[in-house]
Scaffold this motif. Structure first.
Motif, PDB file in Angstrom:
ATOM      1  N   VAL A  77     -29.385   1.139  23.887  1.00  0.00           N
ATOM      2  CA  VAL A  77     -29.950  -0.001  24.620  1.00  0.00           C
ATOM      3  C   VAL A  77     -30.786  -0.861  23.681  1.00  0.00           C
ATOM      4  CG1 VAL A  77     -31.506  -0.689  26.485  1.00  0.00           C
ATOM      5  CG2 VAL A  77     -29.902   1.201  26.838  1.00  0.00           C
ATOM      6  N   GLN A  78     -31.610  -0.226  22.857  1.00  0.00           N
ATOM      7  CA  GLN A  78     -32.420  -0.976  21.891  1.00  0.00           C
ATOM      8  C   GLN A  78     -31.537  -1.753  20.917  1.00  0.00           C
ATOM      9  OE1 GLN A  78     -34.638   2.394  20.417  1.00  0.00           O
ATOM     10  NE2 GLN A  78     -36.469   1.869  21.607  1.00  0.00           N
ATOM     11  N   GLU A  79     -30.434  -1.137  20.502  1.00  0.00           N
ATOM     12  CA  GLU A  79     -29.523  -1.813  19.561  1.00  0.00           C
ATOM     13  C   GLU A  79     -28.881  -3.035  20.197  1.00  0.00           C
ATOM     14  OE1 GLU A  79     -25.506  -0.789  16.937  1.00  0.00           O
ATOM     15  OE2 GLU A  79     -26.671   0.824  17.859  1.00  0.00           O
ATOM     16  N   VAL A  80     -28.506  -2.917  21.480  1.00  0.00           N
ATOM     17  CA  VAL A  80     -27.912  -4.057  22.188  1.00  0.00           C
ATOM     18  C   VAL A  80     -28.903  -5.216  22.229  1.00  0.00           C
ATOM     19  CG1 VAL A  80     -27.198  -4.873  24.472  1.00  0.00           C
ATOM     20  CG2 VAL A  80     -26.255  -2.757  23.562  1.00  0.00           C
ATOM     21  N   LEU A  81     -30.165  -4.904  22.518  1.00  0.00           N
ATOM     22  CA  LEU A  81     -31.182  -5.959  22.589  1.00  0.00           C
ATOM     23  C   LEU A  81     -31.387  -6.637  21.241  1.00  0.00           C
ATOM     24  CD1 LEU A  81     -33.845  -4.153  24.813  1.00  0.00           C
ATOM     25  CD2 LEU A  81     -32.290  -5.978  25.512  1.00  0.00           C
ATOM     26  N   GLN A  86     -28.825 -13.824  22.251  1.00  0.00           N
ATOM     27  CA  GLN A  86     -29.306 -14.396  23.505  1.00  0.00           C
ATOM     28  C   GLN A  86     -30.179 -13.439  24.306  1.00  0.00           C
ATOM     29  OE1 GLN A  86     -26.204 -13.952  22.513  1.00  0.00           O
ATOM     30  NE2 GLN A  86     -24.764 -13.552  24.198  1.00  0.00           N
ATOM     31  N   LEU A  87     -30.144 -12.117  23.936  1.00  0.00           N
ATOM     32  CA  LEU A  87     -30.980 -11.137  24.630  1.00  0.00           C
ATOM     33  C   LEU A  87     -32.232 -10.787  23.839  1.00  0.00           C
ATOM     34  CD1 LEU A  87     -28.285  -8.634  25.964  1.00  0.00           C
ATOM     35  CD2 LEU A  87     -29.268 -10.623  27.124  1.00  0.00           C
ATOM     36  N   ALA A  88     -32.280 -11.159  22.570  1.00  0.00           N
ATOM     37  CA  ALA A  88     -33.411 -10.792  21.711  1.00  0.00           C
ATOM     38  C   ALA A  88     -34.732 -11.306  22.273  1.00  0.00           C
ATOM     39  CB  ALA A  88     -33.187 -11.313  20.301  1.00  0.00           C
ATOM     40  N   ALA A  89     -34.682 -12.489  22.911  1.00  0.00           N
ATOM     41  CA  ALA A  89     -35.910 -13.060  23.461  1.00  0.00           C
ATOM     42  C   ALA A  89     -36.447 -12.251  24.639  1.00  0.00           C
ATOM     43  CB  ALA A  89     -35.659 -14.501  23.907  1.00  0.00           C
ATOM     44  N   LEU A  90     -35.592 -11.396  25.248  1.00  0.00           N
ATOM     45  CA  LEU A  90     -36.009 -10.609  26.405  1.00  0.00           C
ATOM     46  C   LEU A  90     -36.542  -9.234  26.011  1.00  0.00           C
ATOM     47  CD1 LEU A  90     -32.926 -11.359  28.712  1.00  0.00           C
ATOM     48  CD2 LEU A  90     -35.095 -12.580  28.607  1.00  0.00           C
ATOM     49  N   ALA A 121     -34.383 -13.104  45.900  1.00  0.00           N
ATOM     50  CA  ALA A 121     -33.709 -11.905  45.409  1.00  0.00           C
ATOM     51  C   ALA A 121     -32.473 -12.267  44.596  1.00  0.00           C
ATOM     52  CB  ALA A 121     -33.324 -11.005  46.580  1.00  0.00           C
ATOM     53  N   VAL A 122     -32.392 -13.517  44.154  1.00  0.00           N
ATOM     54  CA  VAL A 122     -31.265 -13.966  43.323  1.00  0.00           C
ATOM     55  C   VAL A 122     -31.673 -13.788  41.858  1.00  0.00           C
ATOM     56  CG1 VAL A 122     -29.775 -15.896  42.700  1.00  0.00           C
ATOM     57  CG2 VAL A 122     -30.527 -15.598  45.076  1.00  0.00           C
ATOM     58  N   VAL A 123     -30.899 -12.999  41.113  1.00  0.00           N
ATOM     59  CA  VAL A 123     -31.237 -12.703  39.714  1.00  0.00           C
ATOM     60  C   VAL A 123     -31.010 -13.951  38.865  1.00  0.00           C
ATOM     61  CG1 VAL A 123     -30.817 -11.151  37.772  1.00  0.00           C
ATOM     62  CG2 VAL A 123     -30.474 -10.336  40.103  1.00  0.00           C
ATOM     63  N   LYS A 124     -31.968 -14.257  38.022  1.00  0.00           N
ATOM     64  CA  LYS A 124     -31.827 -15.389  37.102  1.00  0.00           C
ATOM     65  C   LYS A 124     -30.662 -15.154  36.140  1.00  0.00           C
ATOM     66  CE  LYS A 124     -35.699 -18.033  37.644  1.00  0.00           C
ATOM     67  NZ  LYS A 124     -35.726 -19.508  37.670  1.00  0.00           N
ATOM     68  N   GLY A 125     -30.069 -16.254  35.637  1.00  0.00           N
ATOM     69  CA  GLY A 125     -28.881 -16.147  34.795  1.00  0.00           C
ATOM     70  C   GLY A 125     -29.071 -15.274  33.571  1.00  0.00           C
ATOM     71  N   TYR A 126     -30.178 -15.456  32.851  1.00  0.00           N
ATOM     72  CA  TYR A 126     -30.387 -14.674  31.629  1.00  0.00           C
ATOM     73  C   TYR A 126     -30.609 -13.194  31.948  1.00  0.00           C
ATOM     74  CZ  TYR A 126     -35.125 -16.199  32.987  1.00  0.00           C
ATOM     75  OH  TYR A 126     -36.268 -16.522  33.677  1.00  0.00           O
ATOM     76  N   MET A 127     -31.197 -12.903  33.116  1.00  0.00           N
ATOM     77  CA  MET A 127     -31.373 -11.512  33.516  1.00  0.00           C
ATOM     78  C   MET A 127     -30.053 -10.911  33.993  1.00  0.00           C
ATOM     79  SD  MET A 127     -34.297 -10.305  32.879  1.00  0.00           S
ATOM     80  CE  MET A 127     -35.893 -10.900  32.321  1.00  0.00           C
ATOM     81  N   GLN A 128     -29.200 -11.745  34.587  1.00  0.00           N
ATOM     82  CA  GLN A 128     -27.858 -11.280  34.947  1.00  0.00           C
ATOM     83  C   GLN A 128     -27.139 -10.783  33.699  1.00  0.00           C
ATOM     84  OE1 GLN A 128     -25.745 -11.053  37.578  1.00  0.00           O
ATOM     85  NE2 GLN A 128     -26.622 -12.220  39.277  1.00  0.00           N
ATOM     86  N   GLU A 129     -27.226 -11.560  32.632  1.00  0.00           N
ATOM     87  CA  GLU A 129     -26.548 -11.181  31.390  1.00  0.00           C
ATOM     88  C   GLU A 129     -27.131  -9.887  30.825  1.00  0.00           C
ATOM     89  OE1 GLU A 129     -25.334 -13.160  27.063  1.00  0.00           O
ATOM     90  OE2 GLU A 129     -26.502 -14.298  28.539  1.00  0.00           O
ATOM     91  N   LEU A 130     -28.460  -9.774  30.865  1.00  0.00           N
ATOM     92  CA  LEU A 130     -29.101  -8.560  30.374  1.00  0.00           C
ATOM     93  C   LEU A 130     -28.637  -7.344  31.177  1.00  0.00           C
ATOM     94  CD1 LEU A 130     -31.180  -6.976  28.722  1.00  0.00           C
ATOM     95  CD2 LEU A 130     -32.919  -7.689  30.381  1.00  0.00           C
TER      96      LEU A 130
END
Length: 256
Positions: A77-81, A86-90, A121-130
């Motif tokens: 999981v850490q490696e994916v981040l 686009q996920l590094a900021a999260l 309860a709608v997930v934001k787009g960047y969180m959907q990707e995460l």
């Protein structure tokens, strides 16, 4: 006459000696049987202890192997981040730790980057990707999951009436479950989805902290799964008919 008496005495002596021999032999055989029984009992105890020892050793080895697998999953999981720009900021919003129940992955809110809009309860787009990326990683391991939704202590809705933080946290947890499945996680891996509102804050000293608004994903170890299934309520059985109650009448057959 004397010779006959002497012969009888000899016979009587031999009979006495034979009786004593048989009695001694019977006592000796009884002792052998007692010793043999004690040996079998002792051997059974030793065998049972050996089985228990082997079972405990096997369980310990399974725990070590599972802990190593969950540690490897944490690294993935850490490696994916780190490897996905686009996920590094999260990354700062992800909390990974080992708990009694297994690997816990928590995604916390930040004021500048919330997972959901306020009251939504709608997930934001960047969180959907995460969540989809996490779902693809979790699909590689056989462990079951528990999902928990959390809110801060800011009241929502009309208190105990209508739609409150309890419903909101449940809906957010379920929306996160759907995003994980979109990433490839099999549906049957999820054992429980629950909303905890503000009952378990991440930062208890600050009930209104954004970090209290979060989604927790617990990758359960075998012991946690076993506890879940042991405490799961048994299936409901139909109630027996009351004594003396009339049996239901069969419906009449339709006329041809």
């Amino acid at each position: 006459m004397a010779a006959r008496d002497a012969e009888q005495r000899r016979k009587s002596l031999r009979r006495g000696q034979l009786s004593e021999y048989l009695a001694a032999l019977s006592l000796m055989l009884r002792g052998y049987r007692i010793l043999a029984m004690r040996y079998r009992v002792k051997a059974g105890e030793i065998e049972a202890q050996q089985r228990n020892f082997n079972l405990q050793a096997l369980k310990n080895e399974q725990r070590r192997a599972e802990a190593a697998r969950l540690e490897d999953l944490k690294s993935q999981v850490q490696e994916v981040l780190e490897s996905t720009p686009q996920l590094a900021a999260l990354k700062s919003q992800i909390r990974l730790d080992m708990t009694r129940d297994g690997l816990r992955i928590q995604i916390v809110d930040e004021n500048s980057r919330p997972m959901f809009d306020s009251g939504s309860a709608v997930v934001k787009g960047y969180m959907q990707e995460l969540l989809r990326e996490i779902g693809s990683v979790l699909a590689e391991v056989p462990n079951r999951l528990t999902l928990e939704g959390h809110t801060d202590a800011q009241p929502f809705g009309a208190g105990g009436q209508g739609y409150t933080n309890w419903e909101l946290s449940s809906d957010r947890a379920n929306a996160s479950r759907r995003a994980l499945i979109q990433g490839g996680l099999p549906e049957d891996r999820v054992l429980r989805v629950q909303g905890l509102a503000s009952s378990s804050p991440f930062e208890p000293q600050d009930p209104l902290s954004p970090a209290n608004r979060r989604i927790s994903i617990i990758v359960m170890n075998r012991e946690a799964e076993d506890r879940f299934f042991r405490t799961a309520p048994p299936p409901e059985e139909p109630e027996p008919p009351e004594v003396g109650a009339e049996a239901p009448q069969a419906a009449p057959l339709p006329s041809r």
